[in-house]
Scaffold this motif. Structure first.
Motif, PDB file in Angstrom:
ATOM      1  N   GLU A  60       0.827  -1.209   0.000  1.00 48.15           N
ATOM      2  CA  GLU A  60       0.000   0.000   0.000  1.00 48.15           C
ATOM      3  C   GLU A  60       0.861   1.258   0.000  1.00 48.15           C
ATOM      4  O   GLU A  60       0.553   2.236  -0.697  1.00 48.15           O
ATOM      5  N   GLU A  61       1.945   1.258   0.772  1.00 48.80           N
ATOM      6  CA  GLU A  61       2.843   2.408   0.789  1.00 48.80           C
ATOM      7  C   GLU A  61       3.528   2.610  -0.556  1.00 48.80           C
ATOM      8  O   GLU A  61       3.692   3.746  -1.020  1.00 48.80           O
ATOM      9  N   VAL A  66       3.643   5.786  -5.668  1.00 49.08           N
ATOM     10  CA  VAL A  66       3.549   5.878  -7.128  1.00 49.08           C
ATOM     11  C   VAL A  66       2.397   6.786  -7.546  1.00 49.08           C
ATOM     12  O   VAL A  66       2.533   7.620  -8.451  1.00 49.08           O
ATOM     13  N   LEU A  67       1.248   6.652  -6.888  1.00 45.45           N
ATOM     14  CA  LEU A  67       0.087   7.471  -7.257  1.00 45.45           C
ATOM     15  C   LEU A  67       0.317   8.953  -6.974  1.00 45.45           C
ATOM     16  O   LEU A  67      -0.129   9.817  -7.739  1.00 45.45           O
ATOM     17  N   ASN A  71      -0.631  12.389  -8.904  1.00 43.71           N
ATOM     18  CA  ASN A  71      -1.631  13.265  -8.286  1.00 43.71           C
ATOM     19  C   ASN A  71      -1.253  13.460  -6.821  1.00 43.71           C
ATOM     20  O   ASN A  71      -1.563  12.633  -5.970  1.00 43.71           O
ATOM     21  N   PRO A  72      -0.581  14.572  -6.492  1.00 45.04           N
ATOM     22  CA  PRO A  72      -0.142  14.781  -5.106  1.00 45.04           C
ATOM     23  C   PRO A  72      -1.293  14.938  -4.118  1.00 45.04           C
ATOM     24  O   PRO A  72      -1.063  14.854  -2.902  1.00 45.04           O
ATOM     25  N   ALA A  73      -2.515  15.183  -4.585  1.00 44.35           N
ATOM     26  CA  ALA A  73      -3.652  15.367  -3.678  1.00 44.35           C
ATOM     27  C   ALA A  73      -4.147  14.057  -3.082  1.00 44.35           C
ATOM     28  O   ALA A  73      -4.966  14.089  -2.159  1.00 44.35           O
ATOM     29  N   ILE A  74      -3.684  12.911  -3.564  1.00 46.08           N
ATOM     30  CA  ILE A  74      -4.131  11.619  -3.040  1.00 46.08           C
ATOM     31  C   ILE A  74      -3.558  11.428  -1.640  1.00 46.08           C
ATOM     32  O   ILE A  74      -2.355  11.523  -1.424  1.00 46.08           O
ATOM     33  N   SER A  75      -4.429  11.156  -0.679  1.00 49.44           N
ATOM     34  CA  SER A  75      -4.007  10.983   0.707  1.00 49.44           C
ATOM     35  C   SER A  75      -4.036   9.529   1.167  1.00 49.44           C
ATOM     36  O   SER A  75      -3.243   9.148   2.032  1.00 49.44           O
TER      37      SER A  75
END
Length: 309
Positions: A60-61, A66-67, A71-75
């Motif tokens: 998951e990390e 990678v995501l 898209n830096p907004a993904i938390s």
């Protein structure tokens, strides 16, 4: 006659550095492990051996790292599917067409919006090209679940129609799922439910945030109006009179002034001290006395003193 034995040649130690075969014989065989002894000193080898191994990261990390590059907004990642294909509905042909995007699919939570609303998205990491699929989940009505696809309606207009149409783009997510009892048997159903719930929650959160913002705006307007009303009780452009400034007290003063100048109305108004401090008391006339007598007496005495005795 016996044959003569050939004379053995002894190596010439003086010319060993010129003979290639002899020089190669003096080189020691080495591998990567033995070379470390020449590259590092004893202290450096101890430091390298004492260094802890790099920390291991979960899948998951790694996926989240990678995501976030795209898209830096993904938390955080709420759900995922190993394989999904993105289709686009063509209004012209009324059919589903491949978009050229397929790969791992992620249902993500984004950072909060500008007014504090919760945001979610669906991201497909493309294996067939550089273009990934990233769409925001804004309303529960924009998600429809069928037996074959998870249909998503985008707020962006369809560029293929010239960019001037009002029709939104419609996508279909085909999520790979194996029949039971495989581990991916429920992948399509679970991801479809998560996508639907995230879209519904995003729409409700946006409405609540807008209502809260409107309430705060109305409160600010009322506060400003009350603050300005304390300093603007008299309309702009109106001439302010003494009665407007002093009110009823000035009216009483005017009535008392009229009564003071009228005969038989000398009583003071209520609430005033008598006599008023600003009123001047009438001057009492000085006693006249026998002024003429004094003058005549003074004249007679002067006349008498002037005659001869």
């Amino acid at each position: 006659m016996t044959p003569r034995k050939a004379r053995e040649r002894r190596p010439n130690h003086h010319n060993n550095h010129n003979h290639p075969l002899q020089q190669s014989a003096t080189i020691q065989a080495s591998d990567y492990e033995s070379d470390n002894a020449y590259y590092f000193s004893d202290n450096q080898q101890q430091q390298v051996q004492a260094m802890p191994p790099p920390p291991t990261r979960s899948n998951e990390e790694l996926n989240l790292a990678v995501l976030r590059r795209h898209n830096p907004a993904i938390s955080s990642i709420l759900s995922l599917a190993p394989y999904a294909v993105v289709y686009i509905f063509s209004p012209a042909t009324r059919q589903w067409e491949k978009s050229g995007i397929e790969g791992s699919m992620f249902v993500c939570q984004l950072t909060q919006g500008a007014i504090g609303q919760e945001r979610y998205s669906v991201f497909v990491l493309n294996r067939r090209g550089l273009n990934n699929f990233d769409i925001d989940l804004t309303e529960g009505e924009n998600v429809e679940i069928t037996e074959e696809y998870v249909i998503l309606k985008s707020d962006e207009t369809d560029e293929s129609s010239g960019g001037g149409g009002n029709d939104s783009r419609i996508y279909g997510l085909w999520i790979y799922s194996e029949p039971p009892p495989n581990s991916t048997a429920e992948t399509r159903t679970l991801n479809a439910q998560v996508i639907k719930e995230c879209a519904v929650h995003a729409g409700q959160s946006l409405k609540l945030a807008q209502e809260r913002l409107e309430i705060e705006r109305q409160n600010d307007i009322h506060a400003v109006a009350e603050h300005e009303g304390a300093y603007s009780s008299v309309p702009m452009g109106r001439q302010v009179s003494l009665k407007d400034l002093f009110g009823q007290q000035r009216a009483q003063d005017d009535g008392w002034s009229v009564r003071m100048h009228s005969p038989g109305h000398a009583e003071p108004p209520q609430g005033h001290f008598w006599p008023p401090q600003h009123a001047q008391m009438p001057m009492q006339p000085a006693p006249m006395g026998d002024v003429l007598g004094d003058l005549f007496r003074r004249a007679g005495v002067a006349y008498q003193t002037g005659q001869p005795s």
